[in-house]
Design an enzyme around this catalytic site. Structure first.
Site, mmCIF file in Angstrom:
data_model
loop_
_atom_site.group_PDB
_atom_site.id
_atom_site.type_symbol
_atom_site.label_atom_id
_atom_site.label_comp_id
_atom_site.label_asym_id
_atom_site.label_seq_id
_atom_site.Cartn_x
_atom_site.Cartn_y
_atom_site.Cartn_z
ATOM 1 N N GLY A 17 -2.395 -1.607 17.882
ATOM 2 C CA GLY A 17 -2.708 -1.785 16.463
ATOM 3 C C GLY A 17 -1.975 -0.768 15.608
ATOM 4 N N MET A 69 -5.242 2.517 18.326
ATOM 5 C CA MET A 69 -5.267 2.392 16.879
ATOM 6 C C MET A 69 -4.660 3.573 16.130
ATOM 7 S SD MET A 69 -6.562 -0.537 16.984
ATOM 8 C CE MET A 69 -6.485 -0.774 15.223
ATOM 9 N N LYS A 76 0.861 -1.181 0.000
ATOM 10 C CA LYS A 76 0.000 0.000 0.000
ATOM 11 C C LYS A 76 0.890 1.222 0.000
ATOM 12 C CE LYS A 76 -2.195 1.666 3.657
ATOM 13 N NZ LYS A 76 -3.212 1.888 4.720
ATOM 14 N N ARG A 129 -10.190 -1.675 7.363
ATOM 15 C CA ARG A 129 -9.275 -2.660 7.937
ATOM 16 C C ARG A 129 -8.761 -2.219 9.295
ATOM 17 N NH1 ARG A 129 -4.256 -0.078 9.047
ATOM 18 N NH2 ARG A 129 -2.839 -0.097 7.280
ATOM 19 N N ASN A 168 -12.784 14.013 23.100
ATOM 20 C CA ASN A 168 -11.987 14.456 21.967
ATOM 21 C C ASN A 168 -11.342 15.785 22.310
ATOM 22 O OD1 ASN A 168 -11.239 13.871 19.112
ATOM 23 N ND2 ASN A 168 -12.128 15.892 18.773
ATOM 24 N N GLN A 199 -11.929 8.497 11.111
ATOM 25 C CA GLN A 199 -11.904 7.059 11.323
ATOM 26 C C GLN A 199 -12.666 6.612 12.563
ATOM 27 O OE1 GLN A 199 -8.548 4.629 10.611
ATOM 28 N NE2 GLN A 199 -7.552 6.053 9.222
#
Length: 322
Positions: A293, A220, A68, A112, A161, A140
């Protein structure tokens, strides 16, 4: 060569397909059937402050080879109305090296990444998890929350946030699922049974004191040297799992904890070992589990291969000679 344009991805790959592809990839990595290549990640010169690079690998079990190409342009949304993450996946025939496919990678990256945290929740979160906490409310975050909500019968969503005006993005997803949403301070995340962090931070936000006993944390956002979302002390308190250990200690959350001597590389376990039944995963209700991740190239190849297969089945694949 087959081309699957970005515009076609939404009608081809759903969350279930992404989950299955990523889960199988983690298992193949842990068994030695699949191998990631070293990540190339560089800052581009100029005022855009962009990061650009390549992630690739080979999966013998799936006959997948590719990479990628893409990165993060932090001013895309505000200046051009484009999402900040931009990428394209290229697949090759592992026997001949000939290119077989070029696939739009923007939505696939979001799917993904969400699938990876979702896999970690399925295999590591407590069965009685009912409150999910989100750190981050950007592009995301919605993908993350939708995928996570499918893994346990959650009853409430809480979120924090840095820019609270973005929290309605999370509230909207919670409402879609028929769940209440509450904006909280970071200390309020102790009420969460599962916490997903998905920011582009270069300084820790989620501290050890913000996480309650028995929680599962899916980190993540950290996928580059220098990025950091959580306190290294949290990794010391937790049982730590990684998509790939070598990448985690190089550019994931573990880069900071290992660098500080808080934990050692040997303290990390590939999540594929849990999927394969080699490692028990969570061993008690009070244990804190953490998934680092970092986003491995093989995840991209797996979901891109699924997109190609589905495009062929539905007759929408574009074939060209090169």
């Amino acid at each position: 060569m087959i081309i699957v344009p970005e515009a076609a991805i939404a009608d081809l790959v759903d969350r279930a397909a992404a989950f299955d592809a990523v889960e199988a990839t983690f298992a193949a990595m842990a068994s030695g059937d699949a191998r990631n290549f070293p990540v190339v990640r560089e800052a581009l010169p100029g005022p855009e402050e962009a990061l650009y690079g390549f992630k690739g690998g080979v999966d013998a079990s799936a006959e997948a080879l590719g990479l990628k190409a893409g990165g993060y342009w932090p001013h895309n949304l505000e200046r051009r109305g484009l999402i900040n993450h931009q990428s394209t996946v290229f697949l090759f025939d592992p026997e001949t090296g000939r290119p077989t496919a070029m696939v739009g990678g923007n939505l696939l990256t979001a799917l993904r990444t969400a699938a990876a945290s979702s896999v970690s929740i399925r295999h590591l979160a407590r069965e009685d998890a009912r409150v999910i906490g989100m750190v981050g409310a950007g592009h995301q975050a919605g993908f993350q929350l939708r995928a996570a909500l499918e893994q346990r019968p959650f009853e409430k969503v809480i979120g924090w946030n840095l820019h609270p005006e973005m929290l309605p993005n999370l509230e909207k997803v919670a409402a879609e699922a028929g769940l209440p949403f509450e904006a909280v301070e970071l200390e309020g995340l102790r009420a969460a049974d599962v916490i997903v962090t998905i920011t582009s931070s270069f300084a820790p936000t989620l501290m050890a004191g913000h996480v309650g006993p028995g929680a599962h944390v899916a980190c993540m956002g950290t996928d580059t040297v220098g990025k950091q979302e959580v306190d290294p002390e949290l990794l010391k308190l937790a049982t730590v799992f990684a998509d790939e250990v070598a990448q985690s200690v190089t550019l994931g959350e573990a880069q900071h904890a290992v660098g500080a001597g808080t934990i050692a590389e040997g303290d990390l376990t590939p999540i594929g070992d849990v999927i394969r039944g080699v490692h028990p995963g969570r061993t008690s209700q009070e244990e804190i589990t953490l998934f680092d991740g970092t986003g491995v190239g093989l995840q991209d190849l797996a979901v891109a291969a699924a997109a190609v297969r589905l495009a062929q089945e539905k007759g929408v694949a574009v074939e060209v000679e090169i």
